[in-house]
Design an enzyme around this catalytic site. Structure first.
Site, PDB file in Angstrom:
ATOM      1  N   THR A  57      21.700  22.871  43.145  1.00 35.41           N
ATOM      2  CA  THR A  57      21.578  22.320  41.538  1.00 35.41           C
ATOM      3  C   THR A  57      22.168  20.172  42.043  1.00 35.41           C
ATOM      4  OG1 THR A  57      23.189  22.384  40.206  1.00 35.41           O
ATOM      5  CG2 THR A  57      24.240  23.483  42.434  1.00 35.41           C
ATOM      6  N   GLY A  58      21.597  19.952  40.722  1.00 39.44           N
ATOM      7  CA  GLY A  58      22.125  18.510  41.031  1.00 39.44           C
ATOM      8  C   GLY A  58      21.254  17.319  40.467  1.00 39.44           C
ATOM      9  N   THR A  98      22.038  23.475  37.151  1.00 39.96           N
ATOM     10  CA  THR A  98      20.863  24.665  37.118  1.00 39.96           C
ATOM     11  C   THR A  98      21.460  26.075  37.649  1.00 39.96           C
ATOM     12  OG1 THR A  98      19.141  23.583  37.198  1.00 39.96           O
ATOM     13  CG2 THR A  98      18.977  25.101  37.914  1.00 39.96           C
TER      14      THR A  98
END
Length: 352
Positions: free
Chosen positions: A268-269, A217
């Site tokens: 993110t992730g 992202t």
């Protein structure tokens, strides 16, 4: 009032207000997940030109969509199980706490612009699926369009040839085929055929499927010259996701959060795990209580890691004073910053 008094008043006003910026030269600031340098440059040019934080976030995330950053932002990447690419995006105005978002949006490539249209022209926060696409097109965005690419379709074909492995299903049969899938066991309480519930408080996640080029992202925060804060995210989601899946990208408080009284956060992730903890809301609230960005970011990540020790993810935090830091788990994380004292974007590395 004499000319001398008028001149003195203007001089004092400029000194107090930082030449009209209200920040004594420490703004604007742009912070983004990953080394998405061109996206940060684009946002910086807008913010440095005197436009709003919201304008800058839209420009920065839109640039990443156009560049197909890491193949995981914008069209042309991360096919789902049907080979289709869909878009999740969010924008949040930290001054008004307004949010606009789209989820599982088909046929429209401009995720962040569609999210802004939701914020500008509706009383809603989130629109999803084909109705989000219809809304975006009605509001003037290009479409309908095929969001797949030769690269995404090639990736999907090879995945199908590999028996649709890996995937995001669990407790189904067939175990190593492409489906259609059926539950492995009866789920009724009296059947006794399903695995026992996890009573240990530690759970395995699907993060083995998450990597730098499969599940990513752009999450961007901007503080403009007036000190106003906005955040935005854009992603085409997890590669080979189950159709209809919505990750953390369009969820306020999970992928991003902003309150200009405090600061902002981007994440993110593994969104399927992270959205259960609202790490960006947690980070901003920790900063509100007096934590610095580094401690607040680490605290938010540690809360997830205690329950899901194999999860992969990161957050980046910035407070209203312009101090920034990141924290991560399961991978080495990088984030990008541009501020007035920098000649260009600087990339920071955060170790797990």
């Amino acid at each position: 009032m004499s000319i001398k008094l008028v001149f003195l008043f203007i001089l004092l006003s400029s000194s107090v207000l930082g030449n009209g910026d209200g920040n004594s030269g420490k703004y604007p600031i742009v912070v983004s997940t990953w080394p998405f340098v061109d996206a940060v440059r684009a946002a910086w040019r807008v913010a440095d030109g005197g436009f709003s934080a919201v304008d800058a976030v839209v420009e920065g995330c839109s640039t990443c969509e156009e560049l197909r950053c890491d193949g995981t932002v914008g069209p042309g990447g991360s096919p789902d199980e049907n080979g289709e690419t869909t878009i999740d995006a969010l924008i949040m105005n930290g001054a008004t706490m307004e949010v606009g978002a789209v989820a599982a949006m088909r046929f429209v490539k401009d995720g962040i612009r569609a999210a802004r249209l939701v914020m500008q022209h509706t009383e809603h926060t989130l629109l999803a699926g084909e109705k989000a696409s219809a809304f975006a097109i009605a509001m003037g965005l290009p479409g309908p369009a095929n969001l797949s690419s030769a690269e995404s379709m090639d990736k999907w074909t090879k995945w199908r040839e590999n028996g649709c492995q890996p995937n995001f299903w669990k407790n189904v049969v067939p175990v190593d085929g492409c489906g259609p899938y059926q539950p492995k066991c009866n789920m009724g309480p009296s059947e006794g055929e399903c695995p026992a519930s996890n009573l240990m408080g530690v759970t395995e996640s699907g993060s083995s499927y998450v990597g730098l080029h499969s599940h990513d992202t752009i999450s961007m925060a901007v503080i403009d010259k007036m000190g106003h804060v906005a955040v935005g995210t854009s992603t085409n989601g997890a590669t080979f996701k189950i159709p209809g899946r919505v990750g953390d990208g369009p969820i306020a408080g999970s992928s991003a959060y902003a309150d200009e009284e405090v600061g902002a956060c981007g994440a993110t992730g593994d969104g399927d795990i992270m959205m259960r903890f609202l790490p960006c809301y947690q980070t901003v609230e920790s900063m509100r209580q007096g934590m610095g960005p580094e401690l607040a970011a680490k605290d938010a990540i540690s809360r997830i890691a205690r329950k899901f020790p194999d999860f992969v993810g990161a957050v980046v935090a910035i407070n209203k004073n312009g101090e920034h830091a990141g924290a991560c788990h399961g991978w080495t994380f990088k984030y990008s910053v541009r501020s007035p004292e920098m000649e260009d974007v600087k990339v920071f590395t955060v170790l797990p």
